[in-house]
Design an enzyme around this catalytic site. Structure first.
Site, PDB file in Angstrom:
ATOM      1  N   PRO A 235     -28.594 -28.427   1.445  1.00 25.35           N
ATOM      2  CA  PRO A 235     -29.856 -28.899   1.436  1.00 25.35           C
ATOM      3  C   PRO A 235     -30.768 -28.122   0.549  1.00 25.35           C
ATOM      4  O   PRO A 235     -30.617 -26.535   0.771  1.00 25.35           O
ATOM      5  CB  PRO A 235     -30.309 -28.938   2.731  1.00 25.35           C
ATOM      6  CG  PRO A 235     -28.950 -29.071   3.631  1.00 25.35           C
ATOM      7  CD  PRO A 235     -27.850 -28.459   2.793  1.00 25.35           C
ATOM      8  N   ASN A 236     -31.546 -28.390  -0.062  1.00 19.45           N
ATOM      9  CA  ASN A 236     -32.763 -27.840  -0.935  1.00 19.45           C
ATOM     10  C   ASN A 236     -32.374 -26.952  -1.929  1.00 19.45           C
ATOM     11  O   ASN A 236     -33.138 -26.403  -2.640  1.00 19.45           O
ATOM     12  CB  ASN A 236     -33.438 -26.953   0.256  1.00 19.45           C
ATOM     13  CG  ASN A 236     -34.338 -27.828   1.329  1.00 19.45           C
ATOM     14  OD1 ASN A 236     -34.846 -28.657   0.996  1.00 19.45           O
ATOM     15  ND2 ASN A 236     -34.091 -27.380   2.572  1.00 19.45           N
TER      16      ASN A 236
ATOM     17  N   ALA B 207     -29.182 -24.231   4.710  1.00 19.33           N
ATOM     18  CA  ALA B 207     -29.447 -23.955   6.110  1.00 19.33           C
ATOM     19  C   ALA B 207     -28.505 -24.575   7.021  1.00 19.33           C
ATOM     20  O   ALA B 207     -28.319 -23.980   8.198  1.00 19.33           O
ATOM     21  CB  ALA B 207     -30.766 -24.747   6.469  1.00 19.33           C
TER      22      ALA B 207
ATOM     23  N   HIS C  35     -26.321 -22.218   9.212  1.00 25.90           N
ATOM     24  CA  HIS C  35     -26.555 -21.777  10.286  1.00 25.90           C
ATOM     25  C   HIS C  35     -26.742 -22.769  11.598  1.00 25.90           C
ATOM     26  O   HIS C  35     -26.942 -22.300  12.533  1.00 25.90           O
ATOM     27  CB  HIS C  35     -27.878 -20.885  10.178  1.00 25.90           C
ATOM     28  CG  HIS C  35     -28.119 -20.414   9.021  1.00 25.90           C
ATOM     29  ND1 HIS C  35     -27.472 -19.160   8.591  1.00 25.90           N
ATOM     30  CD2 HIS C  35     -29.046 -20.367   8.063  1.00 25.90           C
ATOM     31  CE1 HIS C  35     -27.814 -18.758   7.475  1.00 25.90           C
ATOM     32  NE2 HIS C  35     -28.907 -19.528   7.008  1.00 25.90           N
TER      33      HIS C  35
ATOM     34  N   ASP D  15     -16.056 -27.812  10.852  1.00 26.35           N
ATOM     35  CA  ASP D  15     -14.956 -28.581  11.263  1.00 26.35           C
ATOM     36  C   ASP D  15     -14.414 -29.441   9.912  1.00 26.35           C
ATOM     37  O   ASP D  15     -13.276 -29.639   9.881  1.00 26.35           O
ATOM     38  CB  ASP D  15     -15.293 -29.486  12.520  1.00 26.35           C
ATOM     39  CG  ASP D  15     -15.309 -28.943  13.636  1.00 26.35           C
ATOM     40  OD1 ASP D  15     -15.113 -27.698  13.900  1.00 26.35           O
ATOM     41  OD2 ASP D  15     -15.767 -29.615  14.707  1.00 26.35           O
TER      42      ASP D  15
ATOM     43  N   GLU E 223     -17.754 -18.652   1.126  1.00 26.81           N
ATOM     44  CA  GLU E 223     -19.108 -18.940   1.445  1.00 26.81           C
ATOM     45  C   GLU E 223     -20.093 -17.936   0.601  1.00 26.81           C
ATOM     46  O   GLU E 223     -19.758 -16.942   0.249  1.00 26.81           O
ATOM     47  CB  GLU E 223     -19.259 -18.652   2.865  1.00 26.81           C
ATOM     48  CG  GLU E 223     -20.743 -18.624   3.355  1.00 26.81           C
ATOM     49  CD  GLU E 223     -20.980 -18.138   4.882  1.00 26.81           C
ATOM     50  OE1 GLU E 223     -19.939 -18.081   5.487  1.00 26.81           O
ATOM     51  OE2 GLU E 223     -22.173 -18.189   5.157  1.00 26.81           O
TER      52      GLU E 223
ATOM     53  N   HIS F  71     -24.205 -17.048  -0.715  1.00 26.94           N
ATOM     54  CA  HIS F  71     -25.767 -17.222  -0.591  1.00 26.94           C
ATOM     55  C   HIS F  71     -26.253 -16.515  -1.568  1.00 26.94           C
ATOM     56  O   HIS F  71     -25.749 -15.267  -2.001  1.00 26.94           O
ATOM     57  CB  HIS F  71     -26.096 -16.815   0.667  1.00 26.94           C
ATOM     58  CG  HIS F  71     -25.755 -17.560   1.728  1.00 26.94           C
ATOM     59  ND1 HIS F  71     -25.837 -18.845   2.253  1.00 26.94           N
ATOM     60  CD2 HIS F  71     -24.452 -17.161   2.918  1.00 26.94           C
ATOM     61  CE1 HIS F  71     -25.198 -19.075   3.230  1.00 26.94           C
ATOM     62  NE2 HIS F  71     -24.375 -18.367   3.563  1.00 26.94           N
ATOM     63  N   LEU F  72     -27.470 -17.063  -2.383  1.00 31.63           N
ATOM     64  CA  LEU F  72     -28.252 -16.166  -2.910  1.00 31.63           C
ATOM     65  C   LEU F  72     -28.835 -15.002  -2.598  1.00 31.63           C
ATOM     66  O   LEU F  72     -28.864 -13.938  -2.906  1.00 31.63           O
ATOM     67  CB  LEU F  72     -29.448 -17.117  -3.860  1.00 31.63           C
ATOM     68  CG  LEU F  72     -28.653 -18.394  -4.542  1.00 31.63           C
ATOM     69  CD1 LEU F  72     -29.745 -19.508  -4.453  1.00 31.63           C
ATOM     70  CD2 LEU F  72     -28.397 -18.039  -5.871  1.00 31.63           C
ATOM     71  N   SER F  73     -29.398 -15.155  -1.547  1.00 29.44           N
ATOM     72  CA  SER F  73     -30.154 -14.171  -0.885  1.00 29.44           C
ATOM     73  C   SER F  73     -29.383 -13.399   0.232  1.00 29.44           C
ATOM     74  O   SER F  73     -28.233 -13.958   0.620  1.00 29.44           O
ATOM     75  CB  SER F  73     -31.509 -14.872  -0.151  1.00 29.44           C
ATOM     76  OG  SER F  73     -31.024 -15.691   1.108  1.00 29.44           O
TER      77      SER F  73
ATOM     78  N   ARG G  41     -32.793 -11.121   6.457  1.00 34.47           N
ATOM     79  CA  ARG G  41     -33.975 -11.982   6.465  1.00 34.47           C
ATOM     80  C   ARG G  41     -34.220 -12.309   7.997  1.00 34.47           C
ATOM     81  O   ARG G  41     -34.030 -11.367   9.050  1.00 34.47           O
ATOM     82  CB  ARG G  41     -33.612 -13.168   5.690  1.00 34.47           C
ATOM     83  CG  ARG G  41     -33.558 -12.930   4.187  1.00 34.47           C
ATOM     84  CD  ARG G  41     -33.367 -14.309   3.482  1.00 34.47           C
ATOM     85  NE  ARG G  41     -34.199 -15.022   3.544  1.00 34.47           N
ATOM     86  CZ  ARG G  41     -34.288 -16.346   3.230  1.00 34.47           C
ATOM     87  NH1 ARG G  41     -33.053 -16.667   2.706  1.00 34.47           N
ATOM     88  NH2 ARG G  41     -35.367 -17.111   3.112  1.00 34.47           N
TER      89      ARG G  41
ATOM     90  N   ARG H  67     -30.928 -16.410  10.376  1.00 31.54           N
ATOM     91  CA  ARG H  67     -30.089 -16.580   9.129  1.00 31.54           C
ATOM     92  C   ARG H  67     -28.700 -15.725   9.383  1.00 31.54           C
ATOM     93  O   ARG H  67     -28.087 -15.568   8.448  1.00 31.54           O
ATOM     94  CB  ARG H  67     -30.865 -16.359   8.047  1.00 31.54           C
ATOM     95  CG  ARG H  67     -31.872 -17.356   7.720  1.00 31.54           C
ATOM     96  CD  ARG H  67     -32.594 -17.135   6.147  1.00 31.54           C
ATOM     97  NE  ARG H  67     -33.984 -17.737   6.188  1.00 31.54           N
ATOM     98  CZ  ARG H  67     -33.948 -19.020   5.882  1.00 31.54           C
ATOM     99  NH1 ARG H  67     -32.895 -19.771   5.822  1.00 31.54           N
ATOM    100  NH2 ARG H  67     -35.279 -19.478   6.017  1.00 31.54           N
TER     101      ARG H  67
END
Ligand code: DQA
Length: 156
Positions: free
Chosen positions: A12-13, A79, A82, A89, A100, A102-104, A109, A113
């Site tokens: 998402p996003n 998101a 988290h 599953d 996995e 993540h950019l950040s 943070r 997160r």
């Protein structure tokens, strides 16, 4: 070994990259990140297919649909990382290794997160390097897949 097929999953996003909180996520669009991943994939001699959805169920359906023809996944679940036992599953259920990303730097943070439902079932995790997280993740996944295809040799 040639012929590895890697799926890239954006949650998402992430379609908003470039406009969304650029101080956190940078200014590159998702299309630019996908293009950089595709360029590296060519260099590494693997195929990649990217998919983005804002909908948990669509991501789960996509995983099921493509897993048969996919050797492993790069997953930035946004998101859902988290919150989603269902995604964890699903990833375990399709039985394909995944990295996995993540950019950040999610560890630096908000506290919510810091927890990921995915990390403990991932081959590895890369976070905090902006778009490079995807590229480092792809290198790591391809190396893992080639190593495990050769034998159950230890890391090299
Ligand atoms: C993110 C980190 C998540 O916490 C957040 O919800 C995102 C993006 C990242 O790439 O840094 O949507 O996955």
């Amino acid at each position: 070994m040639a012929g590895l097929r890697i799926g890239v999953i954006h949650g998402p996003n992430l379609h908003l990259l470039g406009q969304r909180e650029p101080s956190v996520y940078g200014t590159r669009s998702l299309a630019e990140i996908d293009a950089a991943v595709a360029t590296l994939a060519t260099e590494l001699g693997v195929e990649v297919e990217a998919f983005q959805s804002n909908h948990e169920g669509r991501i789960l359906d996509h995983l099921t649909d493509v897993a048969g023809g996919t050797d492993g996944f790069i997953v930035n679940a946004g998101a859902l990382t988290h919150t989603s036992v269902a995604l964890r599953d699903g990833l375990v259920g399709v039985g394909r290794p995944f990295v996995e990303v993540h950019l950040s730097n999610t560890a630096a943070r908000e506290p919510f997160r810091r927890d990921s439902y995915l990390s403990s079932v991932a081959v590895g995790v890369v976070y905090g390097f902006g778009p490079q997280s995807y590229l480092l993740g792809l290198r790591g996944l391809v190396s893992h897949l080639r190593r495990t295809a050769r034998s159950d040799a230890p890391n090299d």
